[in-house]
Motif scaffolding. Structure first.
Motif, PDB file in Angstrom:
ATOM      1  N   GLU A 165       0.829  -1.210   0.000  1.00 19.10           N
ATOM      2  CA  GLU A 165       0.000   0.000   0.000  1.00 19.10           C
ATOM      3  C   GLU A 165       0.865   1.262   0.000  1.00 19.10           C
ATOM      4  OE1 GLU A 165      -3.097   0.533  -0.501  1.00 19.10           O
ATOM      5  OE2 GLU A 165      -3.647  -1.581  -0.616  1.00 19.10           O
ATOM      6  N   LEU A 166       1.994   1.203   0.672  1.00 17.05           N
ATOM      7  CA  LEU A 166       2.905   2.346   0.666  1.00 17.05           C
ATOM      8  C   LEU A 166       3.473   2.559  -0.740  1.00 17.05           C
ATOM      9  CD1 LEU A 166       4.664   1.723   4.083  1.00 17.05           C
ATOM     10  CD2 LEU A 166       3.337   3.757   3.494  1.00 17.05           C
ATOM     11  N   GLU A 167       3.791   1.467  -1.388  1.00 19.04           N
ATOM     12  CA  GLU A 167       4.281   1.569  -2.775  1.00 19.04           C
ATOM     13  C   GLU A 167       3.179   2.061  -3.708  1.00 19.04           C
ATOM     14  OE1 GLU A 167       5.684  -2.347  -3.480  1.00 19.04           O
ATOM     15  OE2 GLU A 167       7.602  -2.048  -2.440  1.00 19.04           O
ATOM     16  N   ASN A 168       1.930   1.842  -3.280  1.00 14.35           N
ATOM     17  CA  ASN A 168       0.774   2.248  -4.094  1.00 14.35           C
ATOM     18  C   ASN A 168       0.265   3.637  -3.715  1.00 14.35           C
ATOM     19  OD1 ASN A 168      -1.078   1.638  -6.186  1.00 14.35           O
ATOM     20  ND2 ASN A 168      -2.643   1.042  -4.678  1.00 14.35           N
ATOM     21  N   GLY A 169       1.041   4.363  -2.911  1.00 11.00           N
ATOM     22  CA  GLY A 169       0.699   5.758  -2.665  1.00 11.00           C
ATOM     23  C   GLY A 169       0.123   6.120  -1.322  1.00 11.00           C
ATOM     24  N   ALA A 170       0.085   5.195  -0.361  1.00 11.50           N
ATOM     25  CA  ALA A 170      -0.402   5.558   0.971  1.00 11.50           C
ATOM     26  C   ALA A 170       0.504   6.633   1.569  1.00 11.50           C
ATOM     27  CB  ALA A 170      -0.446   4.335   1.881  1.00 11.50           C
ATOM     28  N   GLU A 210       9.221  -1.441  13.229  1.00 10.20           N
ATOM     29  CA  GLU A 210       9.212  -1.932  11.852  1.00 10.20           C
ATOM     30  C   GLU A 210       8.260  -1.112  10.990  1.00 10.20           C
ATOM     31  OE1 GLU A 210      10.022  -4.339   8.469  1.00 10.20           O
ATOM     32  OE2 GLU A 210      11.114  -3.846  10.306  1.00 10.20           O
ATOM     33  N   VAL A 211       7.108  -0.770  11.531  1.00  8.99           N
ATOM     34  CA  VAL A 211       6.167   0.064  10.784  1.00  8.99           C
ATOM     35  C   VAL A 211       6.781   1.432  10.511  1.00  8.99           C
ATOM     36  CG1 VAL A 211       3.931   1.242  10.903  1.00  8.99           C
ATOM     37  CG2 VAL A 211       4.120  -1.151  11.615  1.00  8.99           C
ATOM     38  N   GLY A 212       7.458   1.977  11.510  1.00  8.81           N
ATOM     39  CA  GLY A 212       8.122   3.257  11.313  1.00  8.81           C
ATOM     40  C   GLY A 212       9.198   3.195  10.241  1.00  8.81           C
ATOM     41  N   ARG A 213       9.907   2.083  10.194  1.00  5.08           N
ATOM     42  CA  ARG A 213      10.945   1.909   9.170  1.00  5.08           C
ATOM     43  C   ARG A 213      10.331   1.920   7.772  1.00  5.08           C
ATOM     44  NH1 ARG A 213      13.003  -1.676   5.867  1.00  5.08           N
ATOM     45  NH2 ARG A 213      11.502  -3.299   6.464  1.00  5.08           N
ATOM     46  N   LEU A 214       9.198   1.224   7.622  1.00  5.82           N
ATOM     47  CA  LEU A 214       8.529   1.183   6.321  1.00  5.82           C
ATOM     48  C   LEU A 214       7.991   2.563   5.933  1.00  5.82           C
ATOM     49  CD1 LEU A 214       6.605  -2.203   6.676  1.00  5.82           C
ATOM     50  CD2 LEU A 214       8.592  -1.744   5.215  1.00  5.82           C
ATOM     51  N   ASP A 231       8.410   7.581   2.771  1.00  9.84           N
ATOM     52  CA  ASP A 231       8.102   8.984   3.041  1.00  9.84           C
ATOM     53  C   ASP A 231       6.637   9.194   3.426  1.00  9.84           C
ATOM     54  OD1 ASP A 231       8.864  11.647   3.346  1.00  9.84           O
ATOM     55  OD2 ASP A 231       8.222  12.180   1.330  1.00  9.84           O
ATOM     56  N   ALA A 232       6.113   8.305   4.279  1.00 10.24           N
ATOM     57  CA  ALA A 232       4.739   8.425   4.762  1.00 10.24           C
ATOM     58  C   ALA A 232       4.744   8.869   6.220  1.00 10.24           C
ATOM     59  CB  ALA A 232       4.002   7.094   4.631  1.00 10.24           C
ATOM     60  N   LEU A 233       3.724   9.607   6.624  1.00 11.99           N
ATOM     61  CA  LEU A 233       3.570   9.976   8.024  1.00 11.99           C
ATOM     62  C   LEU A 233       3.148   8.756   8.835  1.00 11.99           C
ATOM     63  CD1 LEU A 233       1.710  13.419   7.964  1.00 11.99           C
ATOM     64  CD2 LEU A 233       4.124  13.003   8.427  1.00 11.99           C
ATOM     65  N   PHE A 234       3.627   8.686  10.061  1.00 11.17           N
ATOM     66  CA  PHE A 234       3.332   7.551  10.938  1.00 11.17           C
ATOM     67  C   PHE A 234       2.634   8.069  12.190  1.00 11.17           C
ATOM     68  CE2 PHE A 234       5.515   4.175  13.845  1.00 11.17           C
ATOM     69  CZ  PHE A 234       4.302   3.521  14.015  1.00 11.17           C
ATOM     70  N   ILE A 235       1.362   7.679  12.353  1.00  7.15           N
ATOM     71  CA  ILE A 235       0.585   8.013  13.553  1.00  7.15           C
ATOM     72  C   ILE A 235       0.533   6.786  14.439  1.00  7.15           C
ATOM     73  CG2 ILE A 235      -1.693   8.633  14.430  1.00  7.15           C
ATOM     74  CD1 ILE A 235      -2.143  10.246  11.889  1.00  7.15           C
ATOM     75  N   MET A 236       1.046   6.904  15.657  1.00 11.57           N
ATOM     76  CA  MET A 236       1.147   5.770  16.574  1.00 11.57           C
ATOM     77  C   MET A 236       0.351   6.022  17.846  1.00 11.57           C
ATOM     78  SD  MET A 236       4.510   4.104  18.411  1.00 11.57           S
ATOM     79  CE  MET A 236       4.531   5.337  19.717  1.00 11.57           C
ATOM     80  N   ASP A 237      -0.584   5.148  18.099  1.00 16.00           N
ATOM     81  CA  ASP A 237      -1.303   5.128  19.371  1.00 16.00           C
ATOM     82  C   ASP A 237      -0.421   4.400  20.386  1.00 16.00           C
ATOM     83  OD1 ASP A 237      -2.807   4.181  21.544  1.00 16.00           O
ATOM     84  OD2 ASP A 237      -4.590   3.773  20.344  1.00 16.00           O
ATOM     85  N   GLY A 238       0.094   5.168  21.354  1.00 16.98           N
ATOM     86  CA  GLY A 238       0.879   4.588  22.442  1.00 16.98           C
ATOM     87  C   GLY A 238       0.130   4.673  23.756  1.00 16.98           C
ATOM     88  N   ILE A 239      -1.196   4.677  23.674  1.00 15.55           N
ATOM     89  CA  ILE A 239      -2.030   4.957  24.846  1.00 15.55           C
ATOM     90  C   ILE A 239      -1.789   3.972  25.973  1.00 15.55           C
ATOM     91  CG2 ILE A 239      -4.442   4.986  25.649  1.00 15.55           C
ATOM     92  CD1 ILE A 239      -5.162   6.349  22.982  1.00 15.55           C
ATOM     93  N   THR A 240      -1.540   2.702  25.654  1.00 14.94           N
ATOM     94  CA  THR A 240      -1.333   1.715  26.720  1.00 14.94           C
ATOM     95  C   THR A 240       0.086   1.155  26.750  1.00 14.94           C
ATOM     96  OG1 THR A 240      -2.184  -0.061  25.294  1.00 14.94           O
ATOM     97  CG2 THR A 240      -3.765   1.044  26.740  1.00 14.94           C
ATOM     98  N   SER A 241       1.012   1.863  26.134  1.00 14.00           N
ATOM     99  CA  SER A 241       2.418   1.444  26.226  1.00 14.00           C
ATOM    100  C   SER A 241       3.301   2.532  26.818  1.00 14.00           C
ATOM    101  CB  SER A 241       2.959   1.021  24.851  1.00 14.00           C
ATOM    102  OG  SER A 241       2.844   2.069  23.910  1.00 14.00           O
ATOM    103  N   ILE A 242       3.026   3.787  26.526  1.00 15.53           N
ATOM    104  CA  ILE A 242       3.853   4.886  27.035  1.00 15.53           C
ATOM    105  C   ILE A 242       3.801   4.915  28.564  1.00 15.53           C
ATOM    106  CG2 ILE A 242       4.005   7.413  27.162  1.00 15.53           C
ATOM    107  CD1 ILE A 242       3.138   7.428  24.187  1.00 15.53           C
TER     108      ILE A 242
END
Length: 376
Positions: free
Chosen positions: A122-127, A147-151, A156-167
């Protein structure tokens, strides 16, 4: 306090007395120096828990408000790929469908590894944006944020991470992992009252903020106010004082020590389940692991969820069942916040006793096995 129910849920969690007392004071001018000092203290202490040097914004609203703010500010007009393997990943997907130009759901069964190969396609397809729940408590699985952040960085995609129960309960390195937007809720590992959300935002995210933004959740207005140690709208002042005290407690304990305590508590619960002969719900692989802040355990045949948790609640302890299609199939024990060995052993003792009373004979003593993990 003696008659209070012990909450061993994946949030909200028991609050230390210091945190509770911090709310028991007279109101103050929320535009004055005293509030500004409180605001600055919180943002300073939160940044190491996020693993970030980015802007830190604090919203009077639940973790879901933080989720919606992240999507509403950075996803309009963009193609979003939402990773889903639990209820809260699904929530981010549903929010994204409301705001994004196009949203693609990349789903696996709850509690199973995410389809990372599909994500790369999907990232290669323009996400342009990816959403992920780092720690999915509905299924007790920890997802591979790094790993998701690396991809995302690769494409060059923005990464939104819910860390609500890990931070504040597990290792989070937002900057290192490339999380452009990260979110936490106050009532989880921070062990503060519910009602505040903190959001970190990278410079790259600010460069891609949408032209259309919501009113109350306009993060640009929060950034402008944060520069003056304020919020754009009236803050929930008692909750801010409580959160500051919760952060003080974390700082006193030491973040690494706190993370290690959370890991040990979760390991003890998992060990008890193993000794009882019960299966863990989550399925792991080289990228996905068991949550360190919640453990999902499958019910054995013949155990009724409502009767089981009801019996334990009569003992003064409350934990969670499964959500949505998992109701009646699993129960979830939270290992987050200010709890430790006494609380873990109390809930495990109650579970072990109730299993026997309701017709299931554990293969061994899970309480003793957990005590050995906890070294008590």
């Amino acid at each position: 306090m003696q008659d209070e129910t012990l909450l061993m849920m994946p949030g909200p969690v028991p609050m230390p007395q210091r945190v509770r007392l911090a709310m028991s004071r007279q109101a103050i001018n929320h535009r004055g120096a005293e509030f500004a000092e409180c605001f600055d203290d919180i943002t300073r202490m939160l940044k190491p828990m996020f693993g970030t040097e980015n802007d830190m914004l604090i919203l009077s609203g639940s973790g879901s408000a933080g989720m919606e703010a992240a999507v509403a500010n950075f996803c309009p007009g963009k193609k979003v790929a939402s990773l889903v393997n639990g209820k809260f990943g699904d929530r981010l997907y549903k929010i994204s469908k409301m705001y994004a130009g196009e949203t693609v759901e990349l789903a696996s069964e709850w509690g199973t590894p995410l389809p990372l190969e599909q994500l790369e396609a999907e990232l290669e397809n323009g996400a342009e944006v990816v959403t992920l729940v780092h720690n999915e408590t509905s299924a007790a699985i920890k997802n591979p944020a790094e790993e998701v952040g690396r991809l995302c960085k690769k494409h060059d995609a923005l990464f939104i991470m819910d860390g609500i129960t890990s931070i504040a309960g597990d290792e989070v390195q937002a900057d290192k992992w490339g999380a452009d937007v990260a979110i936490v809720g106050s009532q989880k590992c921070l062990a503060a009252p519910a009602g505040l959300a903190a959001v970190s935002v990278s410079e790259r995210a600010w460069e891609n903020i949408a032209e259309w933004k919501p009113f109350y959740l306009d993060l640009a207005s929060y950034k402008k106010s944060a520069a003056k140690s304020q919020t754009p709208y009236t803050p929930a002042i008692p909750l801010f004082f409580a959160l500051r005290e919760a952060c003080n407690i974390i700082e006193e304990e030491g973040l690494e020590n706190r993370i290690e305590r959370h890991r040990n508590m979760a390991a003890a619960v998992r060990k008890a389940a193993e000794v009882w002969g019960l299966d863990l719900f989550a399925k792991t692989d080289k990228f996905h692991s068991y949550s360190n802040t919640a453990t999902g355990i499958c019910y054995p045949e013949g155990i009724d969820d409502s009767k089981f948790r009801g019996a334990v609640k009569k003992m003064g302890i409350e934990f969670s069942g499964g959500q949505d299609h998992l109701k009646g199939k699993i129960f979830r024990i939270g290992t987050m916040g200010a709890t430790g060995a006494p609380e873990i052993l109390a809930v495990l003792s109650a579970v072990q006793r109730t299993l026997k009373e309701q017709g299931y004979e554990p293969a061994g003593c899970g309480v003793q096995a957990a005590a050995e993990v906890l070294k008590v």
